[in-house]
Design an enzyme around this catalytic site. Structure first.
Site, mmCIF file in Angstrom:
data_model
loop_
_atom_site.group_PDB
_atom_site.id
_atom_site.type_symbol
_atom_site.label_atom_id
_atom_site.label_comp_id
_atom_site.label_asym_id
_atom_site.label_seq_id
_atom_site.Cartn_x
_atom_site.Cartn_y
_atom_site.Cartn_z
ATOM 1 N N TYR A 215 0.813 -1.220 0.000
ATOM 2 C CA TYR A 215 0.000 0.000 0.000
ATOM 3 C C TYR A 215 0.845 1.269 0.000
ATOM 4 O O TYR A 215 0.416 2.300 -0.539
ATOM 5 C CB TYR A 215 -0.985 -0.018 1.172
ATOM 6 N N GLN B 226 -15.849 2.708 -5.546
ATOM 7 C CA GLN B 226 -15.079 1.571 -5.051
ATOM 8 C C GLN B 226 -13.586 1.892 -5.041
ATOM 9 O O GLN B 226 -12.791 1.090 -4.541
ATOM 10 C CB GLN B 226 -15.329 0.351 -5.946
ATOM 11 N N HIS C 246 -14.889 1.495 -0.243
ATOM 12 C CA HIS C 246 -13.754 0.618 0.019
ATOM 13 C C HIS C 246 -12.612 1.350 0.728
ATOM 14 O O HIS C 246 -11.495 0.850 0.772
ATOM 15 C CB HIS C 246 -13.254 -0.007 -1.282
ATOM 16 N N LEU D 46 -16.309 0.426 -20.474
ATOM 17 C CA LEU D 46 -15.500 0.141 -21.652
ATOM 18 C C LEU D 46 -16.063 -1.058 -22.401
ATOM 19 O O LEU D 46 -16.056 -1.103 -23.632
ATOM 20 C CB LEU D 46 -14.045 -0.117 -21.241
ATOM 21 N N ALA E 251 -14.093 5.800 -20.719
ATOM 22 C CA ALA E 251 -14.766 6.671 -19.759
ATOM 23 C C ALA E 251 -14.574 8.144 -20.096
ATOM 24 O O ALA E 251 -15.487 8.954 -19.910
ATOM 25 C CB ALA E 251 -14.247 6.386 -18.346
#
Length: 235
Positions: free
Chosen positions: A53, A91, A109, A203, A220
């Protein structure tokens, strides 16, 4: 009155250079999720989880909001000016929606730029690396700070708020999602049950594309601004 709820997934950030998770060559083709994205992984090897992370957090300044992020911020502003409501449920754990100008955002999330203490639950802004040596400023515990990211096996954030928003919505739009991750993949069913119109901007077809009333496919950065322009022109 037109109240709109938008769900976004990694597809909206992909054109900014943010790695997707489930696409071919995505993050989960390079990492074992059981080693870096579960509570057990953090308990077993927190250093490895922090390394994963930290690298993602370090990469954020090099990516920037694209036309799709900016268009959604324009939609939010336009609906607000007209006295309507806009709720953005994402998300994504990046901050591109914020930098694109969106304000009413539910990060289901979590957020990469925040830390959470496993001891006291305190959530704080985090723009530097996390490690097992750091101390929680709220409770003083050492070693309990983790990314404020919802891992596999954990309950996503803001599910009640999302349910309330869907209950008042006239339109639900899913943008850049795979349609394979629950509970987000179930929002379209909730919307349809409530009689809310549903639309997919993606997409390519998601796994639950058949459930949507309307589908528009393409990058997008092209389909989202065009859709937003059409909505604003109808206000």
């Amino acid at each position: 009155m037109m109240n709109i709820v938008v769900l976004t997934g990694s597809g909206i950030s992909a054109e900014s250079g943010v790695a997707t998770f489930r696409d071919k060559g995505g993050i989960w083709s390079k990492y074992d999720i059981t080693e870096v994205a579960t509570p057990h992984a953090f308990a077993h090897n927190p250093a490895l989880v922090h390394e994963f992370y930290n690298s993602r957090r370090q990469a954020l300044p090099s990516v920037h909001p694209n036309a799709a992020h900016i268009a959604l911020a324009e939609l939010e502003a336009g609906l607000k000016d007209a006295g309507w409501r806009f709720t953005l449920v994402t998300q994504n754990v990046d901050d591109l929606h914020e930098r694109g100008g969106s304000r009413n955002i539910l990060h289901m999330h979590g957020e990469l730029l925040k830390s959470k203490c496993n001891g006291c639950g305190d959530v704080s802004e985090c723009r530097t690396d996390l490690s097992v040596e750091l101390k929680c400023e709220a409770c003083g515990r050492v070693g309990g700070l983790r990314p404020n990211v919802v891992w596999f096996g954990e309950v996503p954030y803001f599910l009640d708020e999302t349910a309330h928003a869907l209950n008042d919505a006239d339109l639900f739009v899913s943008i850049g999602t795979s349609g394979s991750v629950y509970p987000a993949s179930g929002f379209v069913n909730q919307a349809r049950t409530l009689g809310v119109e549903t639309m997919e901007l993606n997409l390519e077809c998601s796994e639950n594309a058949r459930i949507f009333n309307k589908k528009i496919y393409g990058p997008a950065t092209k389909v989202v601004p065009q859709w937003v322009s059409n909505v604003l022109n109808e206000l």
